[in-house]
Design an enzyme around this catalytic site. Structure first.
Site, short mmCIF file in Angstrom:
data_model
loop_
_atom_site.label_atom_id
_atom_site.label_comp_id
_atom_site.label_asym_id
_atom_site.label_seq_id
_atom_site.Cartn_x
_atom_site.Cartn_y
_atom_site.Cartn_z
N LYS A 11 0.83 -1.22 0.00
CA LYS A 11 0.00 0.00 0.00
C LYS A 11 0.86 1.27 0.00
O LYS A 11 2.08 1.21 0.22
CB LYS A 11 -0.93 -0.05 1.21
CG LYS A 11 -1.94 -1.19 1.16
CD LYS A 11 -2.95 -1.09 2.28
CE LYS A 11 -3.96 -2.23 2.21
NZ LYS A 11 -5.01 -2.09 3.26
N TYR A 51 -12.18 -2.12 -4.12
CA TYR A 51 -12.73 -2.28 -2.76
C TYR A 51 -14.26 -2.19 -2.75
O TYR A 51 -14.84 -1.86 -1.72
CB TYR A 51 -12.12 -1.24 -1.83
CG TYR A 51 -10.74 -1.60 -1.31
CD1 TYR A 51 -10.54 -2.74 -0.54
CD2 TYR A 51 -9.63 -0.79 -1.57
CE1 TYR A 51 -9.29 -3.07 -0.04
CE2 TYR A 51 -8.37 -1.11 -1.08
CZ TYR A 51 -8.21 -2.26 -0.31
OH TYR A 51 -6.97 -2.59 0.19
N PHE A 59 -15.69 3.33 6.62
CA PHE A 59 -14.30 3.70 6.31
C PHE A 59 -14.02 3.74 4.81
O PHE A 59 -12.89 4.01 4.41
CB PHE A 59 -13.32 2.75 7.01
CG PHE A 59 -13.50 1.28 6.66
CD1 PHE A 59 -12.99 0.75 5.48
CD2 PHE A 59 -14.16 0.42 7.52
CE1 PHE A 59 -13.14 -0.59 5.16
CE2 PHE A 59 -14.32 -0.93 7.22
CZ PHE A 59 -13.81 -1.43 6.03
N ARG A 87 -1.98 -14.40 4.62
CA ARG A 87 -2.68 -13.70 5.71
C ARG A 87 -1.95 -13.89 7.04
O ARG A 87 -1.92 -12.98 7.87
CB ARG A 87 -4.14 -14.17 5.77
CG ARG A 87 -4.89 -13.71 4.50
CD ARG A 87 -6.31 -14.18 4.45
NE ARG A 87 -7.16 -13.52 5.44
CZ ARG A 87 -7.64 -12.29 5.31
NH1 ARG A 87 -7.33 -11.56 4.25
NH2 ARG A 87 -8.43 -11.79 6.22
N THR A 93 -5.55 -7.31 10.54
CA THR A 93 -5.82 -6.05 9.83
C THR A 93 -5.39 -4.84 10.66
O THR A 93 -4.76 -3.91 10.15
CB THR A 93 -7.33 -5.94 9.51
OG1 THR A 93 -7.71 -7.08 8.76
CG2 THR A 93 -7.64 -4.67 8.73
N ARG A 104 2.36 -6.51 9.47
CA ARG A 104 1.61 -5.37 10.02
C ARG A 104 2.10 -5.00 11.42
O ARG A 104 2.13 -3.83 11.78
CB ARG A 104 0.12 -5.68 10.00
CG ARG A 104 -0.43 -5.57 8.56
CD ARG A 104 -1.79 -6.15 8.45
NE ARG A 104 -2.44 -5.87 7.17
CZ ARG A 104 -3.44 -6.60 6.70
NH1 ARG A 104 -3.90 -7.63 7.39
NH2 ARG A 104 -3.98 -6.30 5.54
N ASN A 114 -2.09 0.10 6.67
CA ASN A 114 -1.59 -1.16 7.24
C ASN A 114 -0.69 -1.93 6.27
O ASN A 114 -0.56 -3.15 6.35
CB ASN A 114 -2.75 -2.01 7.77
CG ASN A 114 -3.70 -2.46 6.69
OD1 ASN A 114 -3.59 -2.05 5.53
ND2 ASN A 114 -4.64 -3.32 7.04
N HIS A 117 -2.27 -5.49 1.55
CA HIS A 117 -3.57 -6.14 1.37
C HIS A 117 -3.33 -7.55 0.89
O HIS A 117 -2.38 -7.81 0.14
CB HIS A 117 -4.41 -5.40 0.30
CG HIS A 117 -5.59 -6.20 -0.15
ND1 HIS A 117 -6.77 -6.24 0.55
CD2 HIS A 117 -5.75 -7.05 -1.20
CE1 HIS A 117 -7.62 -7.07 -0.06
NE2 HIS A 117 -7.02 -7.56 -1.13
N GLU A 128 -9.43 -10.88 -7.75
CA GLU A 128 -8.50 -9.77 -7.51
C GLU A 128 -7.26 -9.86 -8.41
O GLU A 128 -6.75 -8.84 -8.86
CB GLU A 128 -8.10 -9.74 -6.03
CG GLU A 128 -9.26 -9.36 -5.12
CD GLU A 128 -8.87 -9.26 -3.65
OE1 GLU A 128 -9.77 -8.94 -2.85
OE2 GLU A 128 -7.70 -9.50 -3.30
P1 CMP Z 1 -7.52 -4.60 3.47
O1 CMP Z 1 -7.12 -6.01 3.76
O2 CMP Z 1 -6.84 -3.92 2.35
O3 CMP Z 1 -9.11 -4.55 3.21
C1 CMP Z 1 -9.89 -3.40 3.47
C2 CMP Z 1 -9.13 -2.34 4.18
O4 CMP Z 1 -9.88 -1.33 4.81
C3 CMP Z 1 -8.33 -2.96 5.32
O5 CMP Z 1 -7.28 -3.74 4.80
C4 CMP Z 1 -7.94 -1.74 6.12
O6 CMP Z 1 -6.71 -1.19 5.69
C5 CMP Z 1 -9.03 -0.73 5.78
N1 CMP Z 1 -9.78 -0.33 6.96
C6 CMP Z 1 -9.86 0.92 7.44
N2 CMP Z 1 -10.64 0.94 8.53
C7 CMP Z 1 -11.05 -0.31 8.76
C8 CMP Z 1 -11.89 -0.92 9.76
N3 CMP Z 1 -12.45 -0.21 10.73
N4 CMP Z 1 -12.10 -2.26 9.67
C9 CMP Z 1 -11.56 -2.99 8.67
N5 CMP Z 1 -10.76 -2.46 7.70
C10 CMP Z 1 -10.51 -1.14 7.75
#
Ligand code: CMP
Length: 140
Positions: A11, A51, A59, A87, A93, A104, A114, A117, A128
């Site tokens: 990212k 997304y 968010f 993962r 996350t 992370r 973070n 992805h 994807e």
């Molecule tokens: P990712 O795995 O890229 O998938 C969706 C992204 O939304 C997640 O990682 C986070 O970086 C972002 N995100 C921001 N806020 C939240 C939240 N409250 N819960 C989950 N994902 C979030």
């Protein structure tokens, strides 16, 4: 376990801090192979489409703004059970909940910034991967 492929994105917080090599070393040390890779500046429309499943989440707008705030590196990882393995290597996350040694936990700045992805299922991985790569760009 079967050999799988999964979609990984480094990212904008990772590219901004010049962490792509350190992060990819984690994947390679864990036995995943990078079999496709490209650096891109996503447009708002592309980030919204990628997304799309999160469109109704609170968010979503901030996530899209963050994902277009700088370049990303999209890549395909291949290996035994690659979806779950990726993962594990990424960690939770929210970096506050990420296990020691995970990407992370070591590198993420926040739940939004973070660093990485990863696809959450084999089915979503296929979708994807196809979002970013054509077959000729994937060299396993
Ligand atoms: P990712 O795995 O890229 O998938 C969706 C992204 O939304 C997640 O990682 C986070 O970086 C972002 N995100 C921001 N806020 C939240 C939240 N409250 N819960 C989950 N994902 C979030």
């Amino acid at each position: 376990m079967a050999t799988e492929r999964t979609l990984s994105i480094l990212k904008p917080d990772a590219t901004r801090r010049n962490l792509t090599g350190k992060i990819n070393a984690k994947f390679e040390e864990a036995g995943l192979r990078i079999i496709a890779q490209k650096r891109l500046q996503l447009s708002v429309a592309q980030a919204e489409a990628f997304y799309g499943v999160h469109r109704e989440r609170g968010f979503f707008r901030d996530l899209v703004t963050f994902m277009v705030s700088g370049p990303v590196v999209a890549q395909v990882l291949e290996g035994e059970g690659a979806v779950a393995r990726n993962r594990e290597i990424m960690g939770a996350t929210n970096p506050a909940n990420a296990a020691p040694g995970t990407i992370r936990q070591e590198f993420a700045e926040s739940i939004e910034a973070n660093s990485v992805h990863g696809s959450d299922s084999a089915e979503n991985a296929a979708t994807e991967i196809a979002f970013f790569f054509s077959g000729i760009e994937i060299v396993g």
